[in-house]
Structures are given as structure tokens and as C-alpha cells.
Design a protein around this motif. Structure first.
Motif, short mmCIF file in Angstrom:
data_model
loop_
_atom_site.label_atom_id
_atom_site.label_comp_id
_atom_site.label_asym_id
_atom_site.label_seq_id
_atom_site.Cartn_x
_atom_site.Cartn_y
_atom_site.Cartn_z
N UNK A 53 4.44 1.50 1.98
CA UNK A 53 3.56 0.59 1.72
C UNK A 53 3.17 1.28 0.71
N UNK A 54 2.49 0.69 -0.67
CA UNK A 54 1.79 1.55 -1.46
C UNK A 54 1.33 0.75 -2.66
N UNK A 79 -1.90 3.88 -6.47
CA UNK A 79 -3.26 3.18 -6.45
C UNK A 79 -4.13 2.74 -5.48
N UNK A 80 -4.88 2.44 -5.45
CA UNK A 80 -6.10 1.96 -4.13
C UNK A 80 -5.96 2.56 -2.97
N UNK A 81 -5.18 1.65 -2.44
CA UNK A 81 -5.48 3.01 -0.75
C UNK A 81 -4.14 4.07 -0.86
N UNK A 82 -4.37 4.52 -0.15
CA UNK A 82 -3.31 5.40 0.35
C UNK A 82 -2.12 5.09 0.37
N UNK A 83 -0.77 5.26 -0.04
CA UNK A 83 0.13 5.15 0.31
C UNK A 83 0.19 5.33 2.21
N UNK A 125 -9.23 4.91 1.57
CA UNK A 125 -9.07 4.50 0.59
C UNK A 125 -8.70 5.49 -0.50
N UNK A 126 -7.90 5.63 -1.47
CA UNK A 126 -7.78 7.18 -2.57
C UNK A 126 -7.63 7.55 -1.86
N UNK A 127 -7.81 9.56 -2.50
CA UNK A 127 -7.91 10.60 -1.57
C UNK A 127 -8.88 11.12 -0.96
N UNK A 128 -9.83 10.26 -1.48
CA UNK A 128 -11.16 10.87 -1.30
C UNK A 128 -11.99 11.46 0.30
N UNK A 150 8.30 2.81 -16.11
CA UNK A 150 7.28 2.52 -16.75
C UNK A 150 5.99 1.98 -14.49
N UNK A 151 6.48 1.45 -14.39
CA UNK A 151 6.05 1.23 -12.48
C UNK A 151 6.59 2.31 -11.69
N UNK A 152 5.55 2.75 -10.74
CA UNK A 152 5.75 3.40 -9.71
C UNK A 152 6.20 2.99 -8.79
N UNK A 153 8.04 3.42 -8.16
CA UNK A 153 8.41 3.11 -7.75
C UNK A 153 9.35 3.77 -6.32
#
Length: 291
Positions: A53-54, A79-83, A125-128, A150-153
Motif C-alpha cells: 500500500x503506497x 508520498x504521504x504515509x510510509x509505504x 507519516x513520511x520518513x521523519x 511518470x507515476x511511481x509504480x
């Protein structure tokens, strides 16, 4: 006329009823599209279920590698939440064991080498929020050039009953994470349970058990017994054909030829008319080799 200079605690006390009379501001609910849409990819490999989920960021004309995604820094791999990466059974990732569970999927990109990290961190959330202390597994992989994306896959590719690849593509680069699963242990446990429960007139369960073992090159002796059991219950084109192949592989050429002849005869008598031509072809080849 006297003037009152109202300050400090007195002012605060006097202000309370005034503020309480101010009308509450209603806030409307907004549902807006994410710039990086959420995605889920699922795949069964062998008997193990996988879910990634990503969120899918776009290139949008930006410099991605060592730009938007810096080299040498932990990345949420999207992007957004960590995969997140989920597997229903224990698996092997690039030769290293990973227990069943759900993991945050981080990466540490580099120009010539990436590190892929499976973390016990939850709901990040993110990498922080990444900390190395929560690592469950860390492996190294090589990035390679790829057609523009174009879009990460994320995709699962090169599938077999015992493994496959988790592939990440974005911009003009791809990273492959090899996965291996232990399907045989689960399959054989299921087979032995089913065989113990099989009814005396059940020819299909021993046939399917023998077919699995033959196709995967495992437990040949048991598989032969199951194939013979299936034929003994109800001889037909498919189980006879399988038994012929098994006998030929075991070096029992005469028995293989006799069994293949019975398979062809059964096939021609079958109202469903199975295609016997491949069996006829290999029978001719077997007889030629024997002579």
C-alpha cells in the motif's frame, strides 16, 4: 467623569462573558483529491499473500533522483504515509528471512546501490519517524535504467510457485526486490491432510496431489503411489497420462508405454473427448527410443 483603566485579571474576567457570546464558526468538511493518489497492489505467490500500500507521486518535470529524493537519506518510498509491505507467511527477501506481518517499507537510495528496509514502525507519516532500531530486515539492491514512468509504480513480476520479484519503477529507474516463498511445506501439509480425509471413491484428490509433486519435482515416491491410487479408483485419460509420464521419468519405459496406451484408449472412449494427440506423439517417441 472618572475613567476606569481595566487591565490584568479584571480585564480577563470581564472578557469571558463577552467571548462566550461570540458565534461558533462552522467548519465544512472537505474531501479533495491527493496530489499523489493512494494505491494498493496485491499478489499471491505460491500460497502466500502479499499487499503493498503506497501513494504514487508523479515526476511532474522535476529532478527525482538526488533531487526530490536525496541520495543517502531514508525515503518513505512514495508520498504521504510510509509505504507498507504485508506478507501472510514467513518469506525470504534477497536470501534473508522475514517473518509474516506488516512492515513500513523504507529505502535508502544511492547512485549505484539502494538499501531496502522493512521496519516494525507502524502508522508512520513520511520518513521523519524512521529509526534504525525498529528495522526487521535491511537488504542491498542495484538500481537499473528503465523506460520512463511518470507515476511511481509497484508491481509483482517473474512469478513462479516458489517466488517472484517486487519491482519499483519511477522516472527512468527501477529497483527489483527478489522474494522467495516456501510453498512446498504448506502444499504438502495440505496434501497429507486431504489424503487422510479422502473417501475411498475419490480419484481426484490423489490425482491432484500426484500432479503437484510431479510438476514441481518433489516427493516422487509418494507421488507415484498417489497416481496409482487414483488410477485404481477410476482410470481415465488424465490420471493414466500422468502415471505414464511418472513411470517414464522413473526409467520404467515398458510400464510407461503400456500406461500411455491405456490413457489414449481411455481418452478416445471419453464423451468429453480430451486431446490425446500429445500423448500419441510422446508414445511414438518412447517406442522409438526403446527400439
Amino acid at each position: 467623569m472618572r475613567r476606569f483603566d481595566v487591565r490584568g485579571p479584571v480585564a480577563a474576567a470581564l472578557a469571558i462573558p463577552i467571548l462566550s457570546l461570540a458565534p461558533a464558526v462552522a467548519r465544512a468538511e472537505l474531501t479533495l483529491p491527493r496530489p499523489s493518489p493512494k494505491a494498493t497492489v496485491t499478489q499471491t505467490i505460491g500460497l502466500t499473500d502479499f499487499t503493498v500500500t503506497y501513494s504514487r507521486p508523479g515526476v511532474k518535470g522535476r529532478k527525482i533522483w538526488d533531487g526530490l529524493v536525496p541520495y543517502g537519506e531514508t525515503w518513505r518510498t512514495g508520498a504521504n504515509e510510509a509505504t507498507t509491505f504485508e506478507c501472510s507467511d514467513a518469506v525470504t527477501i534477497a536470501g534473508k528471512p522475514l517473518a509474516a506481518g506488516t512492515y513500513s517499507f523504507y529505502t535508502l537510495p544511492g547512485a549505484n546501490e539502494w538499501e531496502v528496509i522493512f521496519s516494525h514502525a507502524k502508522g508512520a507519516w513520511g520518513s521523519s519517524e524512521y529509526t534504525r532500531e525498529k528495522d526487521a530486515l535491511r537488504i542491498k539492491v542495484k538500481p537499473v535504467a528503465a523506460p520512463s514512468q511518470e507515476w511511481m509504480l509497484f508491481t509483482f513480476e517473474n512469478l513462479t510457485p516458489s517466488g517472484g520479484d517486487l519491482v519499483l519503477r519511477w522516472e527512468k529507474l527501477q529497483v527489483v526486490v527478489p522474494i522467495a516463498v516456501d510453498s512446498e511445506t504448506k502444499a504438502m501439509a495440505s496434501i497429507r491432510t486431504a489424503m487422510a480425509e479422502a473417501k475411498p471413491d475419490d480419484w481426484q484428490t490423489p490425482f491432484r496431489a500426484a500432479q503437484y509433486c510431479f510438476n514441481n519435482g518433489v516427493h516422487a515416491d509418494e507421488a507415484m503411489k498417489w497416481a496409482e491410487q487414483s488410477v485404481a479408483v477410476k482410470p481415465g485419460f488424465f490420471n493414466l497420462n500422468l502415471l505414464a509420464d511418472m513411470k517414464m521419468k522413473a526409467g520404467k519405459t515398458k510400464e510407461a508405454i503400456e500406461t500411455a496406451e491405456k490413457a489414449i484408449e481411455a481418452g478416445k472412449a471419453d464423451p468429453d473427448k480430451p486431446d490425446t494427440r500429445p500423448t500419441e506423439k510422446k508414445l511414438t517417441e518412447w517406442k522409438t527410443k526403446k527400439s
